[in-house]
Structures are given as structure tokens and as C-alpha cells.
Scaffold this active site. Structure first.
Site, mmCIF file in Angstrom:
data_model
loop_
_atom_site.group_PDB
_atom_site.id
_atom_site.type_symbol
_atom_site.label_atom_id
_atom_site.label_comp_id
_atom_site.label_asym_id
_atom_site.label_seq_id
_atom_site.Cartn_x
_atom_site.Cartn_y
_atom_site.Cartn_z
ATOM 1 N N HIS A 182 13.150 -20.550 22.627
ATOM 2 C CA HIS A 182 12.643 -21.106 23.883
ATOM 3 C C HIS A 182 13.766 -21.379 24.889
ATOM 4 C CE1 HIS A 182 9.981 -23.241 26.573
ATOM 5 N NE2 HIS A 182 10.863 -24.231 26.608
ATOM 6 N N GLU A 206 17.531 -26.599 29.213
ATOM 7 C CA GLU A 206 16.603 -27.564 29.818
ATOM 8 C C GLU A 206 17.369 -28.655 30.586
ATOM 9 O OE1 GLU A 206 13.380 -26.922 29.771
ATOM 10 O OE2 GLU A 206 12.770 -26.131 27.812
ATOM 11 N N HIS A 251 10.493 -21.215 33.584
ATOM 12 C CA HIS A 251 9.557 -21.014 32.477
ATOM 13 C C HIS A 251 8.539 -19.915 32.713
ATOM 14 C CE1 HIS A 251 11.350 -24.644 30.956
ATOM 15 N NE2 HIS A 251 10.583 -24.633 29.882
ATOM 16 N N LYS A 259 2.737 -33.801 26.461
ATOM 17 C CA LYS A 259 2.104 -32.489 26.273
ATOM 18 C C LYS A 259 2.254 -32.108 24.815
ATOM 19 C CE LYS A 259 2.343 -29.929 30.588
ATOM 20 N NZ LYS A 259 2.830 -28.662 31.170
ATOM 21 N N ASN A 280 8.198 -26.411 35.409
ATOM 22 C CA ASN A 280 8.092 -25.025 34.956
ATOM 23 C C ASN A 280 9.199 -24.132 35.497
ATOM 24 O OD1 ASN A 280 5.857 -25.357 33.321
ATOM 25 N ND2 ASN A 280 4.452 -25.189 35.053
ATOM 26 N N ARG A 338 -10.506 -38.186 17.066
ATOM 27 C CA ARG A 338 -10.521 -38.271 18.539
ATOM 28 C C ARG A 338 -9.265 -38.932 19.109
ATOM 29 N NH1 ARG A 338 -15.798 -39.754 17.349
ATOM 30 N NH2 ARG A 338 -17.251 -38.026 17.590
ATOM 31 N N LYS A 391 13.155 -35.829 33.510
ATOM 32 C CA LYS A 391 11.819 -35.474 33.024
ATOM 33 C C LYS A 391 10.892 -36.688 33.105
ATOM 34 C CE LYS A 391 8.660 -33.353 30.207
ATOM 35 N NZ LYS A 391 8.343 -32.291 29.292
ATOM 36 N N GLU A 426 -0.379 -33.619 35.138
ATOM 37 C CA GLU A 426 -0.068 -32.338 35.770
ATOM 38 C C GLU A 426 -1.125 -31.928 36.799
ATOM 39 O OE1 GLU A 426 2.605 -28.762 34.342
ATOM 40 O OE2 GLU A 426 0.633 -28.607 33.439
ATOM 41 N N ARG A 477 4.191 -32.356 38.702
ATOM 42 C CA ARG A 477 4.756 -32.056 37.390
ATOM 43 C C ARG A 477 5.027 -30.568 37.180
ATOM 44 N NH1 ARG A 477 2.807 -34.575 31.542
ATOM 45 N NH2 ARG A 477 4.231 -33.304 30.328
ATOM 46 N N HIS A 529 8.798 -17.997 29.566
ATOM 47 C CA HIS A 529 7.713 -17.879 28.584
ATOM 48 C C HIS A 529 7.344 -16.419 28.348
ATOM 49 C CE1 HIS A 529 5.947 -22.228 28.862
ATOM 50 N NE2 HIS A 529 6.873 -22.127 27.931
HETATM 51 N N1 LIG Z 1 5.668 -30.489 25.041
HETATM 52 C C1 LIG Z 1 6.510 -30.188 25.999
HETATM 53 O O1 LIG Z 1 6.445 -30.730 27.103
HETATM 54 C C2 LIG Z 1 7.583 -29.179 25.753
HETATM 55 C C3 LIG Z 1 8.657 -29.068 26.635
HETATM 56 C C4 LIG Z 1 9.677 -28.172 26.337
HETATM 57 C C5 LIG Z 1 9.609 -27.407 25.191
HETATM 58 N N2 LIG Z 1 8.539 -27.510 24.361
HETATM 59 C C6 LIG Z 1 8.455 -26.733 23.118
HETATM 60 O O2 LIG Z 1 9.526 -27.070 22.268
HETATM 61 C C7 LIG Z 1 9.727 -25.996 21.360
HETATM 62 C C8 LIG Z 1 11.207 -25.773 21.161
HETATM 63 O O3 LIG Z 1 11.769 -26.936 20.580
HETATM 64 P P1 LIG Z 1 13.177 -26.881 19.806
HETATM 65 O O4 LIG Z 1 14.124 -26.094 20.587
HETATM 66 O O5 LIG Z 1 13.490 -28.262 19.432
HETATM 67 O O6 LIG Z 1 12.844 -25.952 18.555
HETATM 68 P P2 LIG Z 1 12.501 -26.243 17.027
HETATM 69 O O7 LIG Z 1 11.583 -27.361 16.852
HETATM 70 O O8 LIG Z 1 12.067 -24.926 16.483
HETATM 71 O O9 LIG Z 1 13.901 -26.612 16.387
HETATM 72 C C9 LIG Z 1 14.909 -25.637 16.311
HETATM 73 C C10 LIG Z 1 15.403 -25.446 14.876
HETATM 74 O O10 LIG Z 1 16.247 -26.536 14.541
HETATM 75 C C11 LIG Z 1 15.818 -27.157 13.332
HETATM 76 N N3 LIG Z 1 16.197 -28.547 13.469
HETATM 77 C C12 LIG Z 1 15.587 -29.512 14.206
HETATM 78 N N4 LIG Z 1 16.346 -30.628 14.234
HETATM 79 C C13 LIG Z 1 17.439 -30.363 13.485
HETATM 80 C C14 LIG Z 1 18.602 -31.121 13.158
HETATM 81 N N5 LIG Z 1 18.799 -32.333 13.653
HETATM 82 N N6 LIG Z 1 19.503 -30.554 12.335
HETATM 83 C C15 LIG Z 1 19.342 -29.291 11.880
HETATM 84 N N7 LIG Z 1 18.287 -28.512 12.184
HETATM 85 C C16 LIG Z 1 17.352 -29.055 12.990
HETATM 86 C C17 LIG Z 1 14.367 -26.822 13.243
HETATM 87 O O11 LIG Z 1 13.908 -26.857 11.911
HETATM 88 C C18 LIG Z 1 14.315 -25.430 13.833
HETATM 89 O O12 LIG Z 1 14.657 -24.488 12.854
HETATM 90 C C19 LIG Z 1 9.018 -24.801 21.951
HETATM 91 O O13 LIG Z 1 7.867 -24.511 21.192
HETATM 92 C C20 LIG Z 1 8.625 -25.255 23.336
HETATM 93 O O14 LIG Z 1 7.438 -24.634 23.796
HETATM 94 C C21 LIG Z 1 7.539 -28.395 24.617
HETATM 95 ZN ZN LIG Z 2 10.942 -25.681 28.109
#
Ligand SMILES: NC(=O)c1ccc[n+]([C@@H]2O[C@H](COP(=O)([O-])OP(=O)(O)OC[C@H]3O[C@@H](n4cnc5c(N)ncnc54)[C@H](O)[C@@H]3O)[C@@H](O)[C@H]2O)c1
Ligand SMILES: [Zn+2]
Length: 359
Positions: A256, A180, A240, A138, A237, A116, A219, A229, A233, A244
Site C-alpha cells: 500500500h 503517508e 490514492h 474507517k 485520498n 450490530r 489525519k 467523509e 475528508r 489504489h
Molecule cells: N482505515 C484507513 O483509514 C486506512 C488508511 C490507510 C491505510 N489503510 C490500510 O492499511 C493497510 C496497510 O497497513 P500496513 O502498511 O500497516 O500493512 P500490514 O498490516 O500488512 O503490515 C505490514 C507487515 O508488517 C507486519 N507487522 C506489523 N507490525 C509489525 C511489527 N511491529 N514488527 C514486525 N512486523 C510487523 C505485518 O504482519 C505485515 O506483514 C492497507 O490495507 C490499507 O488499505 C487503511
Molecule cells: Zn493509505
């Protein structure tokens, strides 16, 4: 850089000594931790685990996972829950999640749902996770039907941005994070766009600290004003709604951040004539994204597939297609209705590379 925001109950620390910052944050809160680490930053995860141990926090286990959108799935969460049980993670333990946004989303959700809810601490290792994904609580994973369909808002103990980890991040991945940063600038900080325009895209990633911390601060401020949200908040988006849908329609071949960059262009086009968004501001946004290597062209993706992904989203909310749209740099409007025809026209525009004289 330590970002402290009124109303946000936890700090965001972005620096080169992430392992020390993590230990300091964890130290006040727990005696046991479990480290979940993206396989591509396994050495960062190991360093953090060793540093926790050195600071008298017992590390119950270190789990390395394949990250990426394909692994942001329920099966990853289930695997983590199994590992937590096997290692004896309990409600007094802390989950430390080291990686990009896909890893922190999935591990954060595993923490939110285990027993939980146990405390967690994201250590972001991509630009995108530092400025966006790791902040705001999130968490969640995707279903085949759509992104982020399972999730929880589960605020972390703090957020650490691991600048040293960026030395292994590819320019391509750094570029996706810039989308972003530009989004944050358009929403709430026009001068941040100037900083993006002045920043050398080829400078070493450690020199991105200013852009990263300013975007993270945007942010953090927005999340602090509306942690669950209920209203404000949703401005996050921006880019997005279309982004998305593009991501989903491409079956996640488009990352993304790249999809968000396309979404920023599309939603700028949609805004033209609706909100007073000017072509000059639009051009600045596109130019900033292009400097960092975003081509901003849709390619061969089916417009019908994008529209149906968007409609599916709409059904979730009920009613018409609604967008967060830019008004001017630093100001957006939420909940603006746009006709399907207008959206399709914007996608047509995206079929062509942006030019000075066009949108
Ligand atoms: N929770 C939220 O509020 C929120 C906000 C924006 C985006 N997101 C989510 O975030 C995700 C995208 O995140 P991302 O762009 O970080 O992608 P990711 O986590 O897939 O990382 C991108 C790639 O880089 C690699 N990697 C990570 N750090 C590294 C480093 N320091 N050196 C070498 N390789 C590295 C990873 O293994 C991956 O292959 C999406 O799923 C999106 O929906 C969430
Ligand atoms: Zn995003």
C-alpha cells in the site's frame, strides 16, 4: 505524545508504554476485552492482554491472525466473529486490535458488525497504521474485485500507537509508512516535509515519534472536521486514486505505502499545468520519498490494467476521473477532473526513474 483534536471524541496516544495506555483507555469503558493480534506482533498482543488482566479487565480470548493484504478478507472477519461467539464477547466487551493497517481494518470491521457494533480500540504497530490506518474509524476488507469494497465507518474508543513494537518492524515496512507521512505534509503541513527531509532514515524507529505524531495529527484534524467523509475528508485520498489502482493492478505485490508513493508522483505529474503545482515542490516530495528508499518507478506493470482499475473506481462514483491534486505544499484541491490521456501520460513518466530535471 497525546494528540487531542477539537471535534475528535477520542484521544490518540503514541508512546512506548502502549500496554499501559491501552489498559487506561479500556479501564474507563469496559470490564471485558478480546484481543486480536497480528501474528508478527504476537508478543505485543500477549503483553497487552496481561496488562489488561492486571488492571482488572477480564480477557475473554486472544486470537492471533496472519495479517497482510491477502488476509484482509471476509474470511478473516468470519473467523473473528466465530471466535467472538465462542469466547462470549458481548455488547459490553471491547475488541482490542493489535497490528498493522490490514489487521486493524479487518478487526475493526469485525467489531463494527458483531452484534450490530461493539466498541474497539486499535493498537497500531506499523508506521503506516500509526499515522493513518488506525485513525478515523474507517474499517473494512477487500473483495477480489477491489480494495476496501466492504466496510463501515466505526469510530474507535481511542487510538494507541505502540512505538516499542517498531523495534521488530523492517526498514522496508517503515519506508512504506513514510509515504503517508509525506502525503500528510503535502495536504496540510508543509513544515512536516522539512522534518522528513531532516530526519535520518536509518535512525532507530523509536526516534520516528515526532514524524509519526505530526502526521497523525494532520489525519486527526481532517477526520475531526468530517468524520463521515461528506466532504473535506476526501483530501486524504491524495496519491490514492492512482495508488489504489497500482496496488490492485499489481495484485497487491506492491504494498500500500509503496503504491501511494508512486501515486503521489503520478498525481503530481497530473497536477502540473492543472493546479499550478510547481516542479520545485514536486522535486522536494520525490526527494523526500527517495531518501527513505522509494524508487518511484512503476516497473513492468500494465498501464491498461491500472487504467481499468481506476475506471472501475470512477464507475463507483459516476462520471469522469477525478483526483485530489496538490496546489502547493500544504494545500490540495479535491475533485479535479483530468482526462484519461493526461493520466496515461503521467504513467509514462513513471516508467522512468525521477531525475532533477524532470517530473
Ligand atoms: N482505515 C484507513 O483509514 C486506512 C488508511 C490507510 C491505510 N489503510 C490500510 O492499511 C493497510 C496497510 O497497513 P500496513 O502498511 O500497516 O500493512 P500490514 O498490516 O500488512 O503490515 C505490514 C507487515 O508488517 C507486519 N507487522 C506489523 N507490525 C509489525 C511489527 N511491529 N514488527 C514486525 N512486523 C510487523 C505485518 O504482519 C505485515 O506483514 C492497507 O490495507 C490499507 O488499505 C487503511
Ligand atoms: Zn493509505
Amino acid at each position: 505524545v497525546r494528540i487531542v483534536v477539537d471535534g475528535l471524541s477520542y484521544p490518540i496516544v503514541i508512546g512506548t508504554e502502549a500496554q499501559e495506555e491501552t489498559a487506561a483507555l479500556a479501564g474507563g469503558a469496559c470490564e471485558r476485552a478480546f484481543v486480536v493480534s497480528d501474528r508478527n506482533v504476537a508478543s505485543r498482543g500477549e503483553l497487552i492482554a496481561r496488562t489488561l488482566e492486571r488492571n482488572a479487565i477480564a480477557v475473554l480470548g486472544v486470537e492471533c491472525l496472519d495479517a497482510g493484504e491477502r488476509n484482509k478478507r471476509w474470511k478473516t472477519v468470519a473467523r473473528l466473529h466465530d471466535a467472538f461467539v465462542a469466547a462470549g464477547v458481548d455488547r459490553a466487551s471491547l475488541i482490542v486490535a493489535v497490528g498493522g493497517g490490514t489487521l486493524t481494518d479487518a478487526a475493526g470491521f469485525a467489531a463494527a458488525t458483531y452484534m450490530r457494533g461493539v466498541r474497539w480500540l486499535p493498537v497500531a504497530t506499523t508506521v503506516l497504521a500509526m499515522v493513518d490506518a488506525a485513525i478515523g474509524g474507517k474499517t473494512g476488507v477487500d473483495l477480489p474485485q477491489g480494495k476496501n469494497l466492504i466496510g463501515a465507518i466505526w469510530q474507535p474508543l481511542g487510538v494507541v500507537g505502540d512505538l516499542a513494537s517498531l523495534s521488530t518492524l523492517s526498514q522496508r515496512e517503515a519506508k512504506t509508512g513514510i509515504a503517508e507521512v509525506v502525503k500528510a505534509a503535502v495536504i496540510d503541513d508543509a513544515s512536516l516535509l522539512t522534518a522528513v527531509e531532516c530526519h535520518d532514515p536509518h535512525s532507530p524507529l523509536e526516534e520516528w515519534a515526532e514524524l509519526i505524531s505530526r502526521a497523525a495529527a494532520v489525519k486527526a484534524r481532517i477526520v475531526a472536521a468530517d468524520p463521515n467523509e461528506r466532504g473535506k475528508r476526501t483530501v486524504l485520498n491524495l496519491g490514492h486514486t492512482v495508488g489504489h489502482a497500482i496496488e490492485h493492478a499489481s495484485k497487491y505485490r506492491i504494498a500500500h505505502g509503496a503504491a501511494v508513493a508512486l501515486g503521489l508522483r503520478a498525481e503530481g505529474v497530473i497536477a502540473s499545468g492543472l493546479t499550478g503545482w510547481s516542479r520545485d515542490d514536486h522535486q522536494r516530495v520525490l526527494a523526500a520519498l527517495r531518501r527513505f528508499g522509494h524508487r518511484l518507478r512503476l516497473g513492468r506493470l500494465s498501464h491498461n490494467a491500472i487504467m481499468s482499475a481506476m475506471r472501475w473506481d470512477k464507475k463507483r462514483l459516476g462520471g469522469a476521473l477525478r483526483f485530489v491534486l496538490p496546489i502547493r505544499l500544504g494545500e490540495v484541491a479535491a475533485g479535479v477532473e483530468a482526462s484519461e490521456e493526461r493520466v496515461r501520460e503521467a504513467l509514462q513518466v513513471l516508467a522512468r526513474a525521477p531525475r532533477r530535471s524532470t517530473w
